[in-house]
Design a protein around this motif. Structure first.
Motif, PDB file in Angstrom:
ATOM      1  N   TYR A 163     -68.014  22.513 -11.439  1.00 12.91           N
ATOM      2  CA  TYR A 163     -67.947  21.210 -10.785  1.00 12.91           C
ATOM      3  C   TYR A 163     -69.229  20.443 -11.061  1.00 12.91           C
ATOM      4  O   TYR A 163     -70.266  21.013 -11.415  1.00 12.91           O
ATOM      5  CB  TYR A 163     -67.715  21.355  -9.276  1.00 12.91           C
ATOM      6  N   THR A 164     -69.174  19.126 -10.894  1.00 14.49           N
ATOM      7  CA  THR A 164     -70.330  18.275 -11.177  1.00 14.49           C
ATOM      8  C   THR A 164     -71.216  18.130  -9.941  1.00 14.49           C
ATOM      9  O   THR A 164     -70.765  18.297  -8.799  1.00 14.49           O
ATOM     10  CB  THR A 164     -69.880  16.875 -11.616  1.00 14.49           C
ATOM     11  N   THR A 165     -72.470  17.794 -10.194  1.00 18.43           N
ATOM     12  CA  THR A 165     -73.405  17.512  -9.098  1.00 18.43           C
ATOM     13  C   THR A 165     -72.956  16.282  -8.314  1.00 18.43           C
ATOM     14  O   THR A 165     -73.023  16.258  -7.088  1.00 18.43           O
ATOM     15  CB  THR A 165     -74.824  17.279  -9.657  1.00 18.43           C
ATOM     16  N   GLY A 202     -60.783   9.480  -9.018  1.00 20.73           N
ATOM     17  CA  GLY A 202     -61.051  10.765  -9.654  1.00 20.73           C
ATOM     18  C   GLY A 202     -60.333  11.929  -9.006  1.00 20.73           C
ATOM     19  O   GLY A 202     -60.400  13.058  -9.502  1.00 20.73           O
ATOM     20  N   ALA A 203     -59.619  11.682  -7.918  1.00 17.85           N
ATOM     21  CA  ALA A 203     -58.868  12.756  -7.239  1.00 17.85           C
ATOM     22  C   ALA A 203     -57.525  12.966  -7.929  1.00 17.85           C
ATOM     23  O   ALA A 203     -56.934  12.044  -8.483  1.00 17.85           O
ATOM     24  CB  ALA A 203     -58.655  12.403  -5.776  1.00 17.85           C
ATOM     25  N   LYS A 204     -57.048  14.202  -7.913  1.00 16.66           N
ATOM     26  CA  LYS A 204     -55.773  14.547  -8.533  1.00 16.66           C
ATOM     27  C   LYS A 204     -54.873  15.202  -7.492  1.00 16.66           C
ATOM     28  O   LYS A 204     -55.338  15.902  -6.598  1.00 16.66           O
ATOM     29  CB  LYS A 204     -55.973  15.520  -9.697  1.00 16.66           C
ATOM     30  N   ASN A 205     -53.583  14.950  -7.617  1.00 18.81           N
ATOM     31  CA  ASN A 205     -52.614  15.686  -6.811  1.00 18.81           C
ATOM     32  C   ASN A 205     -52.380  17.029  -7.484  1.00 18.81           C
ATOM     33  O   ASN A 205     -51.947  17.094  -8.632  1.00 18.81           O
ATOM     34  CB  ASN A 205     -51.302  14.904  -6.704  1.00 18.81           C
ATOM     35  N   GLY A 206     -52.704  18.094  -6.799  1.00 22.29           N
ATOM     36  CA  GLY A 206     -52.572  19.415  -7.405  1.00 22.29           C
ATOM     37  C   GLY A 206     -53.937  19.995  -7.714  1.00 22.29           C
ATOM     38  O   GLY A 206     -54.972  19.509  -7.243  1.00 22.29           O
ATOM     39  N   PRO A 207     -53.996  21.067  -8.540  1.00 24.87           N
ATOM     40  CA  PRO A 207     -55.258  21.746  -8.843  1.00 24.87           C
ATOM     41  C   PRO A 207     -56.249  20.831  -9.551  1.00 24.87           C
ATOM     42  O   PRO A 207     -55.870  19.889 -10.246  1.00 24.87           O
ATOM     43  CB  PRO A 207     -54.823  22.893  -9.760  1.00 24.87           C
ATOM     44  N   ARG A 208     -57.516  21.130  -9.379  1.00 27.23           N
ATOM     45  CA  ARG A 208     -58.567  20.381 -10.063  1.00 27.23           C
ATOM     46  C   ARG A 208     -58.499  20.607 -11.564  1.00 27.23           C
ATOM     47  O   ARG A 208     -58.084  21.659 -12.037  1.00 27.23           O
ATOM     48  CB  ARG A 208     -59.952  20.833  -9.584  1.00 27.23           C
ATOM     49  N   GLU A 209     -58.969  19.597 -12.303  1.00 22.75           N
ATOM     50  CA  GLU A 209     -59.072  19.730 -13.756  1.00 22.75           C
ATOM     51  C   GLU A 209     -60.241  20.653 -14.089  1.00 22.75           C
ATOM     52  O   GLU A 209     -61.294  20.613 -13.452  1.00 22.75           O
ATOM     53  CB  GLU A 209     -59.304  18.352 -14.379  1.00 22.75           C
ATOM     54  N   ASP A 210     -60.052  21.510 -15.097  1.00 23.29           N
ATOM     55  CA  ASP A 210     -61.130  22.371 -15.577  1.00 23.29           C
ATOM     56  C   ASP A 210     -62.066  21.529 -16.441  1.00 23.29           C
ATOM     57  O   ASP A 210     -61.679  21.015 -17.486  1.00 23.29           O
ATOM     58  CB  ASP A 210     -60.568  23.525 -16.389  1.00 23.29           C
ATOM     59  N   VAL A 263     -65.297  19.340 -20.871  1.00 23.04           N
ATOM     60  CA  VAL A 263     -65.345  17.881 -20.690  1.00 23.04           C
ATOM     61  C   VAL A 263     -66.799  17.418 -20.686  1.00 23.04           C
ATOM     62  O   VAL A 263     -67.666  18.038 -20.057  1.00 23.04           O
ATOM     63  CB  VAL A 263     -64.662  17.477 -19.371  1.00 23.04           C
ATOM     64  N   ASN A 264     -67.071  16.330 -21.385  1.00 21.47           N
ATOM     65  CA  ASN A 264     -68.412  15.736 -21.367  1.00 21.47           C
ATOM     66  C   ASN A 264     -68.536  14.867 -20.130  1.00 21.47           C
ATOM     67  O   ASN A 264     -68.195  13.679 -20.140  1.00 21.47           O
ATOM     68  CB  ASN A 264     -68.651  14.912 -22.633  1.00 21.47           C
TER      69      ASN A 264
END
Length: 507
Positions: A424-426, A434-442, A446-447
């Motif tokens: 996860y980011t600081t 930036g929120a997603k329905n479902g699991p977080r993006e890996d 990603v840059n």
């Protein structure tokens, strides 16, 4: 300005006090403590405060900087970002105004909301009176969107008081200059969205309310503003006109307010691109209107790619001071970094931090031009955002990067994983796009430092929201010492009023 002997005397006193402070502790504290760089730096900071004298003079000039949406977490992240971008330490870095001698916290709630918008917050700062959301420099007795109810409930602003005293006045914003923060300085409206006449309701037209752009040019206080620089060009042009960058005007009344500006004011100029802006001769121009975008100006991160070219916030600030300072009676200037707010709404931390650094540069540009013996500079924000700095990243970890914790006095090579097994980011947001329905993006591949990256958020919203916590105030110059502790946001007006003797009294 202080003479060299005076400056040396102050420094000598500060150094002597600092040395004395170190000596006091030498007998009671271990050498490992008193010889620490942290210890001596802290003692020096206190010594400087002890040697500092209050400036109780009158502020001939007032420059008020507003970082729209610039909460404390934004300031922290921006100072780290600025330092890291310059290949220096980020955490110990300071934005230009963080070196100011006085600071306070400002309570931002409005009359009717815990979490406000920019209209009532700027109204509080510029008139001394809190009002309800969506309304500009009219009291809370007004009904939002109702023209008739605003009659007799107009509030006089700092800018108008300065005009009454014969001072020069100016506004600058990277947003539209008809947007809430700049508009509150010169306009009175029960609806912040009445930026052009085409936005007015039938009731507003019937009861004689004018749109905000019209008020800037045609209903301007005193002898009119000397400087107005920012975005919002389409709100000043008829809908039959296409501007130099291909955008159509929004006015239905046929008025070209850019032409009205040059016709109304002598020694005036209107510019819409950087080439024309750079060519303006400040010594011979008394009224300068610059509208560099049909809507908001570009983010600082994108400014170099603009079709017509745009001046930076620092360049606009510098030019404005050159125009305004010709008045022996002084001036009032409001400068807004308006797009910090927009980047946060988009969940885009990189652009928000770039625009915060641009504000710091603008403050420095002002500092390089003025004398703090007669000029009060204030830097604050209208409200905060749901922007967070989280995790336990190692010192020096890229502020826009994934969290890497310290390991053996270095930054760990592998990112810290959350309970879902992903990094996860600081930086993040409580809500937003930036929120997603479902699991977080890996985010492993990603840059996250790319300017287009949107930080992850918890609650899905198309636009991230403001936040309600206090924001900071920084000040230097005459009357700056009045900012101490935790204050209501409307106190900012009263400090400007007292320091500048705008209402006829000082302190």
């Amino acid at each position: 300005m202080k003479t060299l002997p005076q400056v040396l005397a102050v420094l000598t006193t500060a150094v002597a006090t600092a040395l004395a402070s170190h000596a006091v502790h030498a007998d009671v504290l271990p050498a490992s403590q008193t010889q620490s760089n942290w210890f001596t730096a802290g003692a020096d900071a206190v010594a400087a405060k002890v040697a500092q004298a209050r400036n109780t003079g009158t502020a001939k000039n007032i420059i008020f900087f507003v970082g729209d949406g610039m909460g404390v977490s934004t300031l922290t992240a921006a100072r780290i970002y600025q330092g890291q971008k310059a290949n220096k330490g980020g955490e110990e870095n300071r934005l230009s105004f963080e070196n100011f001698p006085y600071s306070a916290l400002s309570k931002t709630y409005s009359v009717n909301q815990q979490t406000p918008d920019s209209a009532p917050t700027m109204t509080a700062m510029i008139t001394g009176v809190k009002t309800e959301d969506g309304m500009l420099s009219v009291s809370a007795e007004t009904i939002r969107g109702n023209c008739l109810s605003s009659k007799g409930n107009e509030l006089k602003t700092t800018l108008e008081l300065a005009e009454d005293l014969g001072k020069s006045t100016g506004i600058i914003s990277t947003a539209r200059i008809t947007h809430a923060t700049p508009a509150a300085t010169y306009a009175h409206s029960p609806e912040r969205n009445w930026e052009a006449d085409s936005n007015l309701s039938a009731e507003a037209k019937a009861n004689g309310c004018h749109d905000i752009a019209y008020q800037l040019v045609m209903d301007a206080p005193g002898n009119g503003l000397e400087v107005a620089l920012g975005g919002g060009r389409s709100y000043f042009l008829p809908n039959t006109v296409t501007d130099g960058e291909g955008a159509k005007g929004r006015r239905a009344d046929g008025n070209d307010l850019t032409s009205a500006w040059t016709e109304k004011f002598s020694n005036s100029a209107y510019v819409w691109n950087k080439t024309a802006f750079d060519a303006v001769d400040s010594s011979s121009t008394d009224h300068l209107l610059g509208l560099f975008e049909a809507s908001h100006m570009q983010y600082e991160a994108d400014r170099a790619d603009d079709q017509g070219g745009e001046p930076s916030l620092a360049e606009m600030t510098s030019k404005a001071i050159d125009v305004l300072k010709k008045n022996d009676k002084g001036y009032f200037l409001m400068v807004e970094a308006g797009r910090i707010d927009h980047a946060h709404h988009a969940g885009n931390a990189a652009r928000a931090l770039e625009d915060t650094v641009a504000l710091s540069d603008a403050v420095q540009a002002a500092m390089d031009k003025v004398d703090l013996n007669d000029t009060l500079i204030i830097v604050s924000a209208d409200h905060s955002h749901t922007f967070t700095i989280a995790g336990y990243p190692a010192r020096g970890n890229p502020i826009l990067g994934l969290v890497h914790e310290p390991e053996d006095n270095q930054i760990s090579a592998t990112p810290t994983l959350a309970d879902d097994g992903m990094p996860y980011t600081t930086l993040g947001y409580t809500n937003g796009p930036g929120a997603k329905n479902g699991p977080r993006e890996d985010l492993s591949a990603v840059n996250t430092q790319d300017v287009e990256f949107l930080q992850q958020a918890q609650v899905p919203l198309s636009s991230e929201t403001h936040a309600a916590e206090d924001v900071a105030i920084y000040a230097a110059g005459p009357g700056a010492w009045l900012f101490q502790g935790n204050v209501e946001q409307n106190v900012i007006f009263h400090v400007m009023n007292q320091a500048g003797a705008l209402g006829g009294s000082k302190y």
